[in-house]
Enzyme design. Structure first.
Site, mmCIF file in Angstrom:
data_model
loop_
_atom_site.group_PDB
_atom_site.id
_atom_site.type_symbol
_atom_site.label_atom_id
_atom_site.label_comp_id
_atom_site.label_asym_id
_atom_site.label_seq_id
_atom_site.Cartn_x
_atom_site.Cartn_y
_atom_site.Cartn_z
ATOM 1 N N LYS A 13 0.971 -1.241 0.007
ATOM 2 C CA LYS A 13 -0.056 -0.039 -0.078
ATOM 3 C C LYS A 13 0.804 1.242 -0.008
ATOM 4 O O LYS A 13 0.455 2.210 -0.778
ATOM 5 C CB LYS A 13 -1.017 0.202 1.193
ATOM 6 C CG LYS A 13 -0.475 0.239 2.478
ATOM 7 C CD LYS A 13 -1.668 0.248 3.583
ATOM 8 C CE LYS A 13 -0.882 0.110 4.979
ATOM 9 N NZ LYS A 13 0.227 0.856 5.398
ATOM 10 N N ARG A 88 -6.612 2.774 10.981
ATOM 11 C CA ARG A 88 -6.493 1.649 11.337
ATOM 12 C C ARG A 88 -7.251 0.944 12.257
ATOM 13 O O ARG A 88 -7.029 -0.367 12.588
ATOM 14 C CB ARG A 88 -4.903 1.529 11.938
ATOM 15 C CG ARG A 88 -3.788 1.158 10.710
ATOM 16 C CD ARG A 88 -2.512 0.952 11.185
ATOM 17 N NE ARG A 88 -1.601 0.201 10.660
ATOM 18 C CZ ARG A 88 -0.701 0.776 10.024
ATOM 19 N NH1 ARG A 88 -0.508 2.041 9.637
ATOM 20 N NH2 ARG A 88 0.381 0.259 9.416
ATOM 21 N N ARG A 127 12.466 -6.267 2.030
ATOM 22 C CA ARG A 127 12.178 -4.858 2.093
ATOM 23 C C ARG A 127 13.162 -4.026 2.729
ATOM 24 O O ARG A 127 13.636 -4.267 3.857
ATOM 25 C CB ARG A 127 10.612 -4.589 2.582
ATOM 26 C CG ARG A 127 10.129 -3.353 2.133
ATOM 27 C CD ARG A 127 8.609 -3.165 2.306
ATOM 28 N NE ARG A 127 8.460 -2.590 3.611
ATOM 29 C CZ ARG A 127 7.375 -2.321 3.937
ATOM 30 N NH1 ARG A 127 6.355 -2.321 3.266
ATOM 31 N NH2 ARG A 127 7.020 -2.034 5.347
ATOM 32 N N ARG A 162 13.839 -2.095 8.632
ATOM 33 C CA ARG A 162 13.054 -1.619 9.530
ATOM 34 C C ARG A 162 12.763 -2.854 10.702
ATOM 35 O O ARG A 162 12.742 -4.077 10.130
ATOM 36 C CB ARG A 162 11.760 -0.998 9.033
ATOM 37 C CG ARG A 162 11.629 0.360 8.608
ATOM 38 C CD ARG A 162 10.486 0.809 7.570
ATOM 39 N NE ARG A 162 9.209 0.301 8.340
ATOM 40 C CZ ARG A 162 8.028 0.543 7.652
ATOM 41 N NH1 ARG A 162 7.820 1.167 6.712
ATOM 42 N NH2 ARG A 162 6.938 -0.037 8.386
ATOM 43 N N ARG A 173 2.027 -7.898 13.361
ATOM 44 C CA ARG A 173 1.449 -6.808 12.791
ATOM 45 C C ARG A 173 0.167 -7.515 11.803
ATOM 46 O O ARG A 173 -0.890 -6.607 11.715
ATOM 47 C CB ARG A 173 2.536 -6.199 11.916
ATOM 48 C CG ARG A 173 3.346 -5.490 12.626
ATOM 49 C CD ARG A 173 4.407 -4.753 11.864
ATOM 50 N NE ARG A 173 3.999 -3.611 10.868
ATOM 51 C CZ ARG A 173 4.617 -3.357 9.927
ATOM 52 N NH1 ARG A 173 5.589 -4.055 9.559
ATOM 53 N NH2 ARG A 173 3.968 -2.469 9.249
#
Ligand code: AMP
Length: 216
Positions: A13, A88, A127, A162, A173
């Site tokens: 996203k 969220r 990532r 991260r 998550r």
């Protein structure tokens, strides 16, 4: 155009919101980026948010709602935007409804970028992010590698992974996302704003599908 992009962490996203903001000239408002910047600058909001973010949990609604309300009430409030990573929780969705109504800003669409959990864990593990807050470019070792391994193409800053992209944190998550997202999707479905798009596959193809679905 005023959009919200909803999707599990790693559904792409952030990347899609960036592409939409560039191609449709929308203000890209990512609460995750704002919070990371607050942590880097060691502001009081950043200090409050940090333990939640490193544990893969949501930052409390009151902190995030205040950040978003301040943006929409400020002198440089956006008229056309893509919201990325907010709301969220259902409490955030309701708070956003109030702020937008107060500013007479109606939403055009809420896009749900759907994804498969196992593919997401695989994707996020590859990532890499540019830590430069003026840049925040995101790379993927398989799908979008940096031209020089480990260095940002745009500003040459060394890339990093991260903390919240580590596998255990990713699973936490995803669990948090699934616990909250049903109510949010229902909220926007009831307002006839919800559009569902499959987030698997090539970045450009998904972007084209999104633009086509939004008919712009
Ligand atoms: P993101 O970059 O959108 O994946 O967000 C990274 C982290 O920032 C999340 O795991 C949360 O800890 C925090 N965060 C970002 N946006 C929100 C939000 N709307 N509500 C609560 N926490 C958030």
């Amino acid at each position: 155009m005023r959009l919200i992009l909803i999707g599990p962490p790693g559904s792409g996203k952030g990347t899609q919101a960036k592409l939409l903001s560039e191609n449709l000239r929308l203000f890209h408002f990512a609460t995750g980026d704002v919070l990371r910047e607050a942590i880097e600058k060691d502001t009081s909001e950043g200090r409050k948010a940090k333990p939640f973010m490193t544990a893969g949990q949501l930052v409390p609604d009151a902190i995030v709602n205040e950040i978003v309300a301040a943006q929409f009430r400020g002198s440089d409030k956006p008229r056309d935007f893509v919201l990325d990573g907010y709301p969220r929780t259902i409490a955030q969705a309701i708070a956003l409804d109030h702020v937008l109504a107060e500013q007479s800003l109606g939403l055009d669409a809420v896009v749900f970028l759907n994804g498969d959990d196992e593919e997401i864990v695989r994707r996020l593990g590859n990532r890499w992010t540019c830590p430069n807050t003026m840049c925040n470019a995101v790379y993927h070792a398989l799908f979008k590698p940096a031209k020089v391994a480990g260095k940002c193409d745009l500003c040459q800053t060394p890339l990093y992974q991260r903390d919240d992209d580590k596998p255990a944190t990713i699973r936490k998550r995803l669990q948090v996302f699934h616990e909250c997202h049903d109510a949010i999707l229902r909220h926007y479905r009831d307002q006839n704003l919800l559009i569902e798009v499959c987030g698997s596959g090539d970045i450009e193809a998904i972007h084209a599908k999104l633009v086509n679905t939004l008919r712009v």
